[in-house]
Every structure is written in structure tokens, then in C-alpha cells.
Design a protein around this motif. Sequence first.
Motif, short mmCIF file in Angstrom:
data_model
loop_
_atom_site.label_atom_id
_atom_site.label_comp_id
_atom_site.label_asym_id
_atom_site.label_seq_id
_atom_site.Cartn_x
_atom_site.Cartn_y
_atom_site.Cartn_z
N ASP A 159 -4.63 15.53 -0.11
CA ASP A 159 -5.73 16.26 -0.71
C ASP A 159 -6.42 17.08 0.38
O ASP A 159 -6.71 16.56 1.47
CB ASP A 159 -6.73 15.26 -1.32
N ARG A 165 -0.66 9.82 5.69
CA ARG A 165 -0.81 9.70 4.24
C ARG A 165 -0.63 8.26 3.78
O ARG A 165 -1.28 7.82 2.82
CB ARG A 165 0.23 10.61 3.56
N TYR A 166 0.21 7.51 4.45
CA TYR A 166 0.41 6.11 4.08
C TYR A 166 -0.83 5.27 4.33
O TYR A 166 -0.98 4.19 3.73
CB TYR A 166 1.61 5.53 4.85
N ALA A 214 -3.97 7.30 1.83
CA ALA A 214 -3.75 7.29 0.38
C ALA A 214 -2.72 6.23 0.03
O ALA A 214 -1.82 6.46 -0.78
CB ALA A 214 -3.30 8.68 -0.10
N HIS A 215 -2.86 5.05 0.61
CA HIS A 215 -1.83 4.00 0.49
C HIS A 215 -1.52 3.66 -0.96
O HIS A 215 -0.37 3.65 -1.39
CB HIS A 215 -2.28 2.75 1.24
N ASP A 216 -2.55 3.34 -1.76
CA ASP A 216 -2.31 2.88 -3.12
C ASP A 216 -1.68 3.98 -3.97
O ASP A 216 -0.79 3.72 -4.81
CB ASP A 216 -3.61 2.40 -3.76
N GLU A 217 -2.11 5.20 -3.75
CA GLU A 217 -1.53 6.34 -4.46
C GLU A 217 -0.04 6.48 -4.12
O GLU A 217 0.80 6.71 -5.00
CB GLU A 217 -2.27 7.63 -4.10
N VAL A 218 0.29 6.33 -2.85
CA VAL A 218 1.68 6.44 -2.42
C VAL A 218 2.53 5.32 -3.01
O VAL A 218 3.65 5.54 -3.46
CB VAL A 218 1.78 6.44 -0.88
N ARG A 243 2.06 3.74 -5.83
CA ARG A 243 2.30 4.06 -7.24
C ARG A 243 3.37 5.14 -7.38
O ARG A 243 4.26 5.07 -8.22
CB ARG A 243 1.01 4.51 -7.91
N GLU A 244 3.29 6.13 -6.53
CA GLU A 244 4.25 7.24 -6.57
C GLU A 244 5.67 6.76 -6.24
O GLU A 244 6.63 7.13 -6.93
CB GLU A 244 3.80 8.31 -5.57
N ARG A 278 1.15 16.86 2.00
CA ARG A 278 1.04 16.18 0.71
C ARG A 278 -0.23 15.34 0.66
O ARG A 278 -0.26 14.21 0.15
CB ARG A 278 2.28 15.33 0.42
#
Length: 421
Positions: free
Chosen positions: A230, A246-247, A250-254, A256-257, A228
Motif C-alpha cells: 500500500d 511486505r511479509y 502485511a503478514h496476515d494479508e500475505v 490469506r493471499e 506490492r
Amino acid sequence: MKLAVVGGGSTYTPELIDGFARLRDTLPIEELVLVDPAADRLELVGGLARRIFAKQDHAGRITTTTDVDAGVADADAVLLQLRVGGQAARERDETWPLECGCVGQETTGAGGLAKALRTVPVVLDIAERVRRANPDAWIIDFTNPVGIVTRALLQAGHKAVGLCNVAIGFQRKFARLLDVSPSEVHLDHVGLNHLTWELGVRLGGPDGENVLPRLLAEHGEAIAGDLRMDRRIVDRLGVVPSYYLRYFYAHDEVVRELGTKPSRAAEVAAMEKELLAMYGDPALDEKPELLAKRGGAFYSEAAVDLAASLLGDGGSPVQVVNTYNRGTLPFLPDDAVIEVQARVGRDGAAPLPVPALDPLYAGLIANVTAYEDLALDAALRGGRDRVFKALLAHPLIGQFDYAEGLTDRLIAHNREHLAWA
């Protein structure tokens, strides 16, 4: 040979039982004891476990008990797979950190610290009971956070090795993509538990051809999709990070998700309810397909392999485990617990040499190790200030106001499990 599984009432357990039944030549179990305080769950899981053994003509005896001392008596090895506070505590771990804008996850960040604080004292109490029952027994820890829990066990002088299914999952995945047997795939797996990278994928053994560049070129999209992440991240690194990176990447993306969907704990709780209903069906004599969605894929194969190597000569000589660093990563203390390929036998696990790491990986490993030092200190000695320091040191937190707010929330949500609070 007698094995005990503490946390044997887990919905994971039929996965483990299936592996014990299929791989009985590798690990010839004569008696298996499932230990769990939840007698109702234990009855359902134990019944299915006996039916699985019977269907596969396994001659071993399966018993259940809510008494830890009785369950571990005379056991040659004890597997720990417990969850202190159950799924309710997990759901809290996954939600209250989001209130501060930080990732909510059961093994990483503030939620992971909460789980460590609840878990370490319980595990150490169980381990002391194991030692009194049989000082030669091995403890195999599958209880998260595995790195911190394993270090607590080792520092207390227990015969312990930590186990995670991330590496065996990659091994199986890469073997399918390469159309080879899993035994032909050797991973250059380096890092800490839930903070690892596959730096190479070698065919035939540690000195075999590194086919990772080919895997990324031909299957990069599928590999990144499973993580999961990019694909650009995987291509830029040129290695395969574990899903847990991934944490970090892409911390901020996670965050938000996670704020827009039900927690993973809620999903698992619903799944467990359905699984337990299935386990109560006297006609069911195999692990149901739904169990694959519960998590822990290939856990049974990894557990069998490790137990067989620790107790005899049946397992693979080299396996990915969690054990003392002992100079393997020179930038870490010898008593840090790392997750790497190790030579495993009756005397335990000895890490294999690891090439010098890129600072991109070494720096994050050192940072998280420092957090784990502080987290274990907080778990062993308690105190608000120790919790705060651990949170401030974590690279996913690292800001004073975040650490202050998270400390208050952690204590409030876990007071019943913290003797000092």
C-alpha cells in the motif's frame, strides 16, 4: 582467471553467462566451470552457455562437471548458487507454514529456517573443498538465506562475501525513473539480507544530493506497486523498504493471499521446465526473455562487479554486499552479517559508516539478527530444541504454540536433509 559456479545447472545460469560475456573487459575470464550434480540439466545449460559466449565472441572456455573437487580446482573465485532439495523442497517451505497461519516463503520465517538447515552444512562442505583446492580463492555466496549462509562461511574462516540482487535492482529502477546512468545512483541501503531499507537515493556518490523525497513524490505509486505494498506504508515511512518487508508489514494479508493461489515454487517449476526445453534448442544463443520472470534480475552485473573487485581492479570500489558488521551498526555484534554499502577490494569488503538508525528499523534488525544467531546454531549443531528456539525468536512467529507446530512440520518435511533428525 578461472571461475567456478557451483549450482551451474540452475536455470539462472544463462543470466550469469550473459553478464560474463558482455562485461568481459571488467572480468576477463579465461576458464569458467559449471558444477552441478544434475548432469542432464548441466548439459543443457552448458550448451547454451557456450553458444552465448560464441555469439558474443568471448574467448573463454566453458566446461561442465558433476565433480565439485574437479570443478573448483585452481579456481580464483567460486560462486555458490545452489538449492538443496530443489524446487520440491521450496514448495514445501512455501506451504506447510501456512498450516499454522504463518507466512510460507523460502527465505523468511519458518520456510527460510528450513532452507538454512538444509543448506548450511552443504555449503560448508563445498567451502572446505574450495579451501583445500586454493586457500586464496574467494567465495561469492548467492545462495539463500544469504545472511545466514555468509555468516556460516565467515565464522568457519573462509574468504567469503554474500551477494543479493535487491540493491542493484533498486539502483537500476531509480536510475530509469531519474533518467540517469545507474553509476550515478548511490543507495543508502541498510539492514540485513532480505530485511533492508533504502534510506536515501543520492546522485553522484555517497555525499550527493538525496533525491528520495522527489522520487517518492513523483513516483510513489509506481514504487509501492512494484513492492506490492500500500502506498500509505511507503509515504508514512518516507523510505523504500525491500519487497521482503511486505511479509512483516502485511503478514496476515500475505498469508490469506498465499492460501488462495498456487505457490511461487510451482510457478517457477513450470517455468524451469519451459526454460530447459528452450536451452536444449541448438539454435538458441542468447538468454530467452522468459528468464526475466524467473527472478535474479541484474544478478550477473552484481556478480561481475563483485568478482572483479575481489580479484583485481576492474569493479566498482563501493558495492552493496553481505559482510561482517564490525561495529557499523553499534547495536549488533561485530560478527553479525549485515547488508550495506561497503568498500570492496582484494582484501575483501569493509562496510561504510551508517548514520544512527531510527528504532523502527534498528529494533527489527536486532530481532531478526537474534533469530539468525539461533538459526545458524541449529544449522550447525542440529536438535529439535534449537529449531524450536529459532522459530520462537522469529518476529513473524513468536508464539509458543506456533513454534511447536512449525518445529514438528519442519523436521517432518526435511528429515532426509537433516543428519541429526
